[in-house]
Design an enzyme around this catalytic site. Sequence first.
Site, short mmCIF file in Angstrom:
data_model
loop_
_atom_site.label_atom_id
_atom_site.label_comp_id
_atom_site.label_asym_id
_atom_site.label_seq_id
_atom_site.Cartn_x
_atom_site.Cartn_y
_atom_site.Cartn_z
N SER A 1 -15.97 117.98 171.77
CA SER A 1 -15.72 117.18 170.67
C SER A 1 -17.06 116.47 170.19
O SER A 1 -18.15 116.83 169.84
CB SER A 1 -14.68 116.20 170.73
OG SER A 1 -14.30 115.67 169.44
N LYS B 1 -14.30 122.41 171.00
CA LYS B 1 -13.40 121.62 170.20
C LYS B 1 -13.85 121.00 169.06
O LYS B 1 -14.56 120.26 169.00
CB LYS B 1 -12.54 120.48 171.03
CG LYS B 1 -11.54 119.89 170.31
CD LYS B 1 -11.11 118.62 171.07
CE LYS B 1 -9.78 118.02 170.39
NZ LYS B 1 -10.37 117.09 169.19
N ASP C 1 -29.79 121.93 166.06
CA ASP C 1 -30.24 122.30 165.09
C ASP C 1 -31.51 121.56 164.38
O ASP C 1 -32.26 122.38 163.53
CB ASP C 1 -29.09 121.91 163.87
CG ASP C 1 -27.74 122.90 164.07
OD1 ASP C 1 -27.86 124.02 164.98
OD2 ASP C 1 -26.69 122.48 163.86
#
Length: 462
Positions: free
Chosen positions: A242, A267, A253
């Site tokens: 999460s 998740k 990224d």
Amino acid sequence: SFARSIEAHTSYLSPRNAERFQMEMNLSFEGIGAVLLSEDDFTVIRSVVPGGPADLSQKIKPEDKIVGVAQDEDEFVDVIGWRLDEVVELIKGPKGSTVKLQIMKGSSESTVPDVVTLIRDKIKLEDREAKSEVYTPKTGPHKDQKLGVIAIPSFYNKLHQDVQREIASLTEQGVEGIIVDLRGNGGGSLTEATLLSGLFIDKGPVVQIRDGAGRIRLEQDVDGKVFYDGPLTVLVDRYSASASEIFAAAMQDYNRALILGEQTFGKGTVQQHRPLGRIYDLYENPLGSVQFTIAKFYRINGGSTQHKGVIPDILFPSVIDHADWGESQEDNALPWDSIARANYTTFGENKNVVENLTALHKQRVKTEFNYIYEDMVRYNLKKEDKTISLVESERVSEKAENEKRALVRTNERLARLGLEKVENLDDLPEELDEIDGFLEEAANITYDVLAADVYAINSKQK
């Protein structure tokens, strides 16, 4: 059953489970400090709360199975096949009381349970705060070089302020790089994931959120400030989920940090809770709550963290089979998908550097992680065996064989550290007891990063 047929995290919470949820949200409850789940008739340790009785005992680890529970001097109750909430009721109790657990180790083939005695305590937020330490190798090529390690057990309110304080402390102590340890971190506040990311980047989007109507909103860092711009690595495992995945994905990224460890849980959904008592207030007895999924997370590169999680830049060997564990194995879990990439600027390209670091890592794990490879082979063989011996002598022999193997491994590790061998596992020196193999290798890679001067590459967004 109807709710879970829609989606894995949409469910009804009984009054007992609704009460437990509120205790966890208030970060104050009395028990042993372990998160449990039900799997194949067993109650399995999902994770342990740092600072809680289970964690402090050093005898309970994720994947361990609880097969028996006893209060004080009472006889053990066999809990195999019990409902999870009934097992929890047996285990939890007032602060200062004693509970005994029969534990089958998840990392061992032995079917002879160990007995662990715990004193229940009040589990507080302070036990789950982010904490830092300075890691300084005593031997090897990186002797006397300082690294900072910040362990984050959950994304609680005001986490970013605590991490900011820890970074300031580490900087004052002259660390050359920082490892953010998110192993076992099941998530928490989305806002804190964004604020934590903002400590390491100038500004920009952190995560995209799409609701059931298809509307997309961005959670962004907008302060234009970087609190720490030095070399950074992030350590994750299969239990990082999460909010942990949001932070790790953002750092990956942006090319701001190298992600190390295991593929994360996967998740990528957002839940909301609603107590039924507010709607149906004509009943005297509590009715519990409903939990339902309202949105999905997406990385700023457009991909979802659902199912796939975050795949590290450098993978560590793992005894956990991803095909057996994770969001993708949940019944009726939502599928992976993607949306458009957000508008953001990355740090310098580090592909060549990662390839070089991976080669160094693979060379090291041949010796440092050879035990894990051996365990993986044995686990797969055991997994295919659907029988279990009821002959006591065979079970005792199996336990003795496992203990002998553990002793041999221990003495091999002591030899590598230049320490004396031990005759039994109860005589472990403190140096070995404190060694964390994954963290040790994460430190090695971070030193490799320093040597490769990735800091120069990642020091500016482009």
